[in-house]
Design a protein around this motif. Structure first.
Motif, PDB file in Angstrom:
ATOM      1  N   LYS B  12      14.389 -13.357  70.101  1.00 36.91           N
ATOM      2  CA  LYS B  12      13.032 -12.819  69.939  1.00 36.91           C
ATOM      3  C   LYS B  12      12.988 -11.301  69.949  1.00 36.91           C
ATOM      4  O   LYS B  12      12.040 -10.709  69.453  1.00 36.91           O
ATOM      5  N   HIS B  41      14.553  -8.807  60.801  1.00 39.29           N
ATOM      6  CA  HIS B  41      13.647  -8.867  61.950  1.00 39.29           C
ATOM      7  C   HIS B  41      12.498  -7.879  61.769  1.00 39.29           C
ATOM      8  O   HIS B  41      11.328  -8.230  61.953  1.00 39.29           O
ATOM      9  N   HIS B  44      10.215  -8.804  58.736  1.00 42.45           N
ATOM     10  CA  HIS B  44       9.409  -9.956  59.105  1.00 42.45           C
ATOM     11  C   HIS B  44       8.211  -9.507  59.944  1.00 42.45           C
ATOM     12  O   HIS B  44       7.073  -9.914  59.706  1.00 42.45           O
ATOM     13  N   CYS B  71      13.310 -18.495  55.789  1.00 44.57           N
ATOM     14  CA  CYS B  71      13.235 -18.142  57.205  1.00 44.57           C
ATOM     15  C   CYS B  71      12.289 -19.085  57.940  1.00 44.57           C
ATOM     16  O   CYS B  71      11.240 -19.464  57.428  1.00 44.57           O
ATOM     17  N   GLN B  73      10.553 -19.350  61.822  1.00 42.51           N
ATOM     18  CA  GLN B  73      10.415 -18.770  63.148  1.00 42.51           C
ATOM     19  C   GLN B  73       9.758 -19.774  64.072  1.00 42.51           C
ATOM     20  O   GLN B  73       8.694 -20.317  63.781  1.00 42.51           O
ATOM     21  N   GLY B  77       9.563 -17.485  69.117  1.00 41.80           N
ATOM     22  CA  GLY B  77       9.987 -16.207  68.565  1.00 41.80           C
ATOM     23  C   GLY B  77      11.421 -16.142  68.055  1.00 41.80           C
ATOM     24  O   GLY B  77      11.840 -15.113  67.532  1.00 41.80           O
ATOM     25  N   THR B  78      12.157 -17.223  68.194  1.00 42.22           N
ATOM     26  CA  THR B  78      13.516 -17.227  67.649  1.00 42.22           C
ATOM     27  C   THR B  78      13.439 -17.465  66.134  1.00 42.22           C
ATOM     28  O   THR B  78      12.675 -18.315  65.695  1.00 42.22           O
ATOM     29  N   LYS B  79      14.218 -16.675  65.373  1.00 42.30           N
ATOM     30  CA  LYS B  79      14.184 -16.844  63.919  1.00 42.30           C
ATOM     31  C   LYS B  79      15.493 -17.440  63.418  1.00 42.30           C
ATOM     32  O   LYS B  79      16.573 -17.068  63.847  1.00 42.30           O
TER      33      LYS B  79
END
Lengths: 186, 141
Positions: B12, B41, B44, B71, B73, B77-79
Motif C-alpha cells: 500500500k 503506483h 495510479h 491492474c 487494487q 490498498g495492495t495492487k
C-alpha cells in the motif's frame, strides 16, 4: 454506488475449508491458559489476546475481501452488517446481529448468541477480570484498520460472566481518508 | 511464448513486494522492475485524482502497442498488476485469483512479515500453476 455484496455468509461458509470445531475450541483454550501462566496478570492477558487478534485481523481482512466478493461498503452501518452476517459466518460459522445504533451511526453492538470459542469454558474465580474472547475484538479492530477505519471494540456483555449473550461494542473513532501523504499546493 | 510477460505486487505504500517475469519478452532487471512499480503506483494515485468520475478507483487497464497492463487494487490498498500481450483475455479473473493465492499462501504464512517482499515457496508454486495458459482459459470459462 456499487450494489452490496452477499447479505449472508452461507455460500462462502460452505466453500471454505473447515477444521474440527473442538480442535479449534481446545486450541484457543490452550492459548488462553498458556497466556495466563506466562503473564500471570489477567489484565495483561486481555491485552495480549487483543494484540494477537489485531495481528490476525490485519491479515484476515484480505482473505475476507478476496473470497467473499463483497464490494466497498457505503457507510459504517453496512460495514457492521457485513461483519456480523458474512464475516462471522465465514470464519466462525455463526451469525451475529447488529443492534443499538447511536444517533449518528458511528457506534453499534454486535450480538452473538452462539460462540464456538467458549463451548467448554467456565471461568474460575481467579480469572474474573478476563475477557476470554478478547481475541475477537482485536480481529475486528485490526481488520477495520486495514480498510481505513479506526475503531474501538469493547465487550459489553459476556456469557462467561453471567450475561445472556455476547455483546461487542464497535465504535468508529475516525475514518482515515484514503489519500497519499502529500499535500496539494494550495 | 507466454501471453503474460510479468506480474507485479505493490504494497500500500508503493513498494514492490513481488516481481516475476514469464518468457523472454519484456524482461527487465531489478532496477527497472522497481522503477515500473513505483511509477505505476504514482500514476495510479494521480489517475484517481484526475478522473472526472466520482469515487474512481484508479487505472484498471493500460493499452499500449506492444503490451497491455491490467491492474487490480484490493480494498486494503495492495495492487496486483500483470503486463501481457495486447488483447489477452480474462486478466481480471486471473488477478482476482492471484489475490486469493496471496491471502492463502502469503498472508496466512505466520513467518511472512506484512508489507515486506514475498518469499514464499508455496505461493510461487501455486502462482506458476495459475499462470499457465490453460488455467487462464479455464478461469474465463
Amino acid at each position: 454506488m456499487a450494489p452490496a455484496g452477499p447479505r449472508s455468509g452461507d455460500a462462502i461458509f460452505s466453500s471454505v475449508e473447515r477444521v474440527n470445531a473442538e480442535l479449534f475450541t481446545l486450541t484457543y483454550g490452550a492459548i488462553v491458559r498458556q497466556l495466563l501462566t506466562d503473564l500471570e496478570e489477567v489484565e495483561e492477558v486481555n491485552k495480549q489476546l487483543d494484540l494477537m487478534g489485531y495481528n490476525i485481523g490485519i491479515r484476515l481482512v484480505d482473505e475476507f475481501l478476496a473470497k467473499s466478493n463483497v464490494s466497498r461498503c457505503v457507510d459504517f452501518k453496512e460495514t457492521a452488517e457485513v461483519i456480523a452476517k458474512v464475516g462471522f459466518k465465514m470464519f466462525l460459522g455463526v451469525t451475529a446481529s447488529v443492534m443499538n445504533w447511536d444517533a449518528d451511526g458511528t457506534c453499534c453492538s454486535i450480538i452473538m448468541e452462539d460462540n464456538p470459542l467458549v463451548d467448554f469454558v467456565e471461568l474460575p474465580d481467579t480469572c474474573q477480570g478476563l475477557y476470554y474472547c478478547n481475541i475477537l475484538s482485536g480481529v475486528i479492530r485490526g481488520a477495520l484498520e486495514m480498510v481505513s477505519m479506526k475503531t474501538e471494540v469493547t465487550w459489553v456483555r459476556d456469557m462467561l460472566r453471567g450475561d445472556d449473550a455476547f455483546e461487542l461494542q464497535v465504535k468508529l473513532l475516525k475514518q482515515v481518508p484514503e489519500e497519499y501523504p502529500y499535500k496539494d499546493d494550495e | 511464448m507466454a501471453a503474460i510477460y510479468s506480474l507485479y505486487i505493490i504494497n500500500k505504500s508503493g513498494g514492490l513486494i513481488f516481481y516475476k517475469d514469464y518468457g523472454s519478452a519484456g524482461r527487465m532487471d531489478t532496477n527497472d522492475s522497481l522503477r515500473v512499480a513505483s511509477l505505476w503506483h504514482s500514476m495510479h494515485a494521480i489517475s484517481q485524482q484526475l478522473s472526472p468520475t466520482v469515487g474512481c478507483s484508479g487505472i484498471e487497464l493500460l493499452e499500449a502497442d506492444t503490451f497491455d497492463l491490467h491492474c487490480f487494487q484490493s480494498l486494503t490498498g495492495t495492487k496486483f498488476f500483470v503486463v501481457c500481450e495486447p488483447g489477452t483475455q480474462h486478466m481480471e479473473g486471473l488477478l482476482k485469483f492471484i489475490y486469493e493465492l496471496y491471502t492463502d499462501y502469503v498472508l496466512k504464512n505466520p513467518f511472512y512479515e506484512m508489507e515486506m517482499p514475498i518469499r514464499c515457496e508455496l505461493f510461487d508454486i501455486n502462482l506458476t500453476q495459475a499462470v499457465q495458459k490453460d488455467r487462464v482459459a479455464l478461469l474465463g470459462r
